[in-house]
Design a protein around this motif. Structure first.
Motif, mmCIF file in Angstrom:
data_model
loop_
_atom_site.group_PDB
_atom_site.id
_atom_site.type_symbol
_atom_site.label_atom_id
_atom_site.label_comp_id
_atom_site.label_asym_id
_atom_site.label_seq_id
_atom_site.Cartn_x
_atom_site.Cartn_y
_atom_site.Cartn_z
ATOM 1 N N THR A 67 0.810 -1.222 0.000
ATOM 2 C CA THR A 67 0.000 0.000 0.000
ATOM 3 C C THR A 67 0.842 1.272 0.000
ATOM 4 O OG1 THR A 67 -0.143 -0.165 2.426
ATOM 5 C CG2 THR A 67 -1.960 -1.093 1.138
ATOM 6 N N THR A 68 2.110 1.175 -0.351
ATOM 7 C CA THR A 68 2.976 2.356 -0.320
ATOM 8 C C THR A 68 2.410 3.487 -1.163
ATOM 9 O OG1 THR A 68 4.960 1.026 0.065
ATOM 10 C CG2 THR A 68 5.270 3.234 -0.830
ATOM 11 N N ASP A 69 2.057 3.186 -2.418
ATOM 12 C CA ASP A 69 1.586 4.248 -3.311
ATOM 13 C C ASP A 69 0.176 4.714 -2.963
ATOM 14 O OD1 ASP A 69 3.929 4.357 -4.812
ATOM 15 O OD2 ASP A 69 3.286 2.732 -6.131
ATOM 16 N N GLN A 70 -0.639 3.828 -2.403
ATOM 17 C CA GLN A 70 -2.005 4.217 -2.041
ATOM 18 C C GLN A 70 -2.042 5.121 -0.810
ATOM 19 O OE1 GLN A 70 -0.939 1.254 -2.905
ATOM 20 N NE2 GLN A 70 -2.532 -0.107 -3.706
ATOM 21 N N LEU A 71 -1.104 4.934 0.109
ATOM 22 C CA LEU A 71 -1.153 5.649 1.384
ATOM 23 C C LEU A 71 -0.156 6.786 1.502
ATOM 24 C CD1 LEU A 71 -2.883 3.138 2.100
ATOM 25 C CD2 LEU A 71 -1.766 3.115 4.332
ATOM 26 N N THR A 72 0.894 6.796 0.665
ATOM 27 C CA THR A 72 1.956 7.774 0.861
ATOM 28 C C THR A 72 2.311 8.515 -0.427
ATOM 29 O OG1 THR A 72 3.930 6.471 0.301
ATOM 30 C CG2 THR A 72 2.924 6.074 2.462
ATOM 31 N N PHE A 73 3.074 9.602 -0.241
ATOM 32 C CA PHE A 73 3.654 10.346 -1.353
ATOM 33 C C PHE A 73 5.138 10.011 -1.500
ATOM 34 C CE2 PHE A 73 0.134 13.319 -0.188
ATOM 35 C CZ PHE A 73 -0.514 13.337 -1.406
ATOM 36 N N GLY A 74 5.558 8.857 -0.993
ATOM 37 C CA GLY A 74 6.979 8.522 -0.986
ATOM 38 C C GLY A 74 7.619 8.543 -2.354
ATOM 39 N N ARG A 75 6.950 7.966 -3.331
ATOM 40 C CA ARG A 75 7.524 7.930 -4.679
ATOM 41 C C ARG A 75 7.644 9.347 -5.253
ATOM 42 N NH1 ARG A 75 7.520 3.405 -8.159
ATOM 43 N NH2 ARG A 75 5.875 2.408 -6.916
ATOM 44 N N GLN A 76 6.624 10.170 -5.007
ATOM 45 C CA GLN A 76 6.659 11.543 -5.519
ATOM 46 C C GLN A 76 7.768 12.359 -4.856
ATOM 47 O OE1 GLN A 76 4.034 9.767 -4.701
ATOM 48 N NE2 GLN A 76 2.194 10.313 -5.858
ATOM 49 N N ILE A 77 7.984 12.134 -3.558
ATOM 50 C CA ILE A 77 9.052 12.855 -2.860
ATOM 51 C C ILE A 77 10.404 12.481 -3.450
ATOM 52 C CG2 ILE A 77 10.248 13.118 -0.656
ATOM 53 C CD1 ILE A 77 7.542 12.794 0.724
ATOM 54 N N ALA A 78 10.619 11.178 -3.659
ATOM 55 C CA ALA A 78 11.890 10.730 -4.239
ATOM 56 C C ALA A 78 12.103 11.365 -5.607
ATOM 57 C CB ALA A 78 11.905 9.210 -4.334
ATOM 58 N N THR A 79 11.050 11.423 -6.426
ATOM 59 C CA THR A 79 11.153 12.015 -7.754
ATOM 60 C C THR A 79 11.441 13.507 -7.677
ATOM 61 O OG1 THR A 79 9.574 10.379 -8.594
ATOM 62 C CG2 THR A 79 9.945 12.328 -9.947
ATOM 63 N N SER A 80 10.908 14.160 -6.651
ATOM 64 C CA SER A 80 11.077 15.612 -6.534
ATOM 65 C C SER A 80 12.535 16.003 -6.300
ATOM 66 C CB SER A 80 10.205 16.153 -5.398
ATOM 67 O OG SER A 80 10.734 15.796 -4.134
ATOM 68 N N PHE A 81 13.372 15.059 -5.856
ATOM 69 C CA PHE A 81 14.788 15.361 -5.659
ATOM 70 C C PHE A 81 15.567 15.361 -6.977
ATOM 71 C CE2 PHE A 81 13.851 14.378 -1.260
ATOM 72 C CZ PHE A 81 14.684 15.249 -0.574
ATOM 73 N N GLU A 82 14.974 14.815 -8.013
ATOM 74 C CA GLU A 82 15.669 14.723 -9.298
ATOM 75 C C GLU A 82 15.504 16.024 -10.083
ATOM 76 O OE1 GLU A 82 17.687 12.489 -9.864
ATOM 77 O OE2 GLU A 82 17.122 10.865 -8.516
ATOM 78 N N VAL A 83 16.111 17.071 -9.562
ATOM 79 C CA VAL A 83 16.101 18.381 -10.232
ATOM 80 C C VAL A 83 17.551 18.834 -10.397
ATOM 81 C CG1 VAL A 83 13.839 19.011 -9.340
ATOM 82 C CG2 VAL A 83 15.877 19.570 -8.014
ATOM 83 N N PRO A 84 17.804 19.758 -11.307
ATOM 84 C CA PRO A 84 19.177 20.207 -11.541
ATOM 85 C C PRO A 84 19.856 20.722 -10.259
ATOM 86 C CG PRO A 84 17.754 20.996 -13.297
ATOM 87 C CD PRO A 84 16.858 20.375 -12.259
ATOM 88 N N HIS A 85 21.092 20.295 -10.063
ATOM 89 C CA HIS A 85 21.966 20.794 -8.996
ATOM 90 C C HIS A 85 21.588 20.299 -7.594
ATOM 91 C CE1 HIS A 85 23.355 23.260 -12.244
ATOM 92 N NE2 HIS A 85 22.266 24.007 -12.266
ATOM 93 N N MET A 86 20.613 19.399 -7.461
ATOM 94 C CA MET A 86 20.240 18.932 -6.132
ATOM 95 C C MET A 86 21.399 18.199 -5.456
ATOM 96 S SD MET A 86 18.212 18.748 -3.629
ATOM 97 C CE MET A 86 16.640 19.342 -4.229
ATOM 98 N N VAL A 87 22.167 17.433 -6.228
ATOM 99 C CA VAL A 87 23.309 16.726 -5.648
ATOM 100 C C VAL A 87 24.315 17.725 -5.068
ATOM 101 C CG1 VAL A 87 25.314 15.296 -6.218
ATOM 102 C CG2 VAL A 87 23.055 14.635 -7.030
#
Length: 236
Positions: A67-87
């Motif tokens: 139920t990870t995707d049904q109950l949480t925004f975990g996947r979206q949070i992980a994706t949100s880190f993939e922006v220029p210069h975040m590293v």
């Protein structure tokens, strides 16, 4: 408890209808810090990184129930880190923590291990191991945040290197294991942490005995602690 709240919220938010579980998760983290403890070198301290303790309990429940995707925004949070210069942002923030708490070796060893096994895999197979990028920002956050709690990591320099290498290897393996079982991949940076925390006394014993112990003593005594940490940061 701002350190627990801020670092927990960097990985996992529950969806609105289930948001009360966010408070359950944070409460478990605080309880774990105060009651799930042991004695290390004569000092009573918590066993598992408090930012991880609450998350890992609910993570296992989410993984088992699917139920990870049904109950949480975990996947979206992980994706949100993939922006220029975040590293670069994570790297610069990490330098502040490394200067204050002398945890550079664990991050350095973890990253070096992931890079080494990644390159070795490509050389051996002609294929890329990771799907989109050689080193994603979320795992870069993990090596700076989840394994660098001074209370739940080794005290010896050799032990810190071993700890970081084990985390890198565990992440590398879990990436494909979770992919095979269709478990969201953002859990790969979290799941190894409690196991490694439990292994810390063993890692310290090994790194303080025999030839590793002699190496560690020479390493520790080479320079005053703060100057030695600056050398580690310079290498990093």
């Amino acid at each position: 408890p701002l350190p627990i709240v801020l670092s927990t919220n960097l990985l996992l938010w529950f969806r609105d209808d289930w948001y009360y579980l966010q408070f359950v998760m944070l409460t478990l983290g605080v309880l774990g810090k105060n009651f799930v403890t042991w004695k290390r070198d004569g000092v009573r301290t918590h066993i598992v990184n408090p930012s991880v303790f609450g998350q890992i309990i609910l993570a296992l429940a989410l993984i088992v129930t699917g139920t990870t995707d049904q109950l949480t925004f975990g996947r979206q949070i992980a994706t949100s880190f993939e922006v220029p210069h975040m590293v670069i942002v994570i790297f610069l923030c990490g330098l502040v923590v490394q200067a204050l708490f002398e945890v550079t070796l664990m991050t350095l060893a973890a990253v070096a291990t992931i890079v080494a096994v990644n390159v070795a895999y490509t050389d051996a197979t002609g294929l890329y191991y990771f799907v989109n990028t050689n080193f994603a920002a979320p795992i870069f956050l993990g090596v700076h945040l989840f394994i660098t709690d001074p209370a739940t990591s080794p005290r010896s320099n050799v032990g810190r290197v071993i700890f970081g290498c084990l985390y890198g290897l565990a992440y590398f393996a879990l990436f494909r294991v979770l992919l095979a079982f269709e478990v969201p991949l953002f859990w790969d940076k979290l799941l190894p942490v409690p196991i490694l925390n439990l292994m810390v006394p063993l890692i310290d014993r090994v790194s303080r005995s025999g030839w590793l112990g002699r190496l560690d003593r020479r390493w520790v005594n080479a320079l005053p602690h703060r100057k030695l940490n600056l050398v580690h940061m310079g290498v990093w």
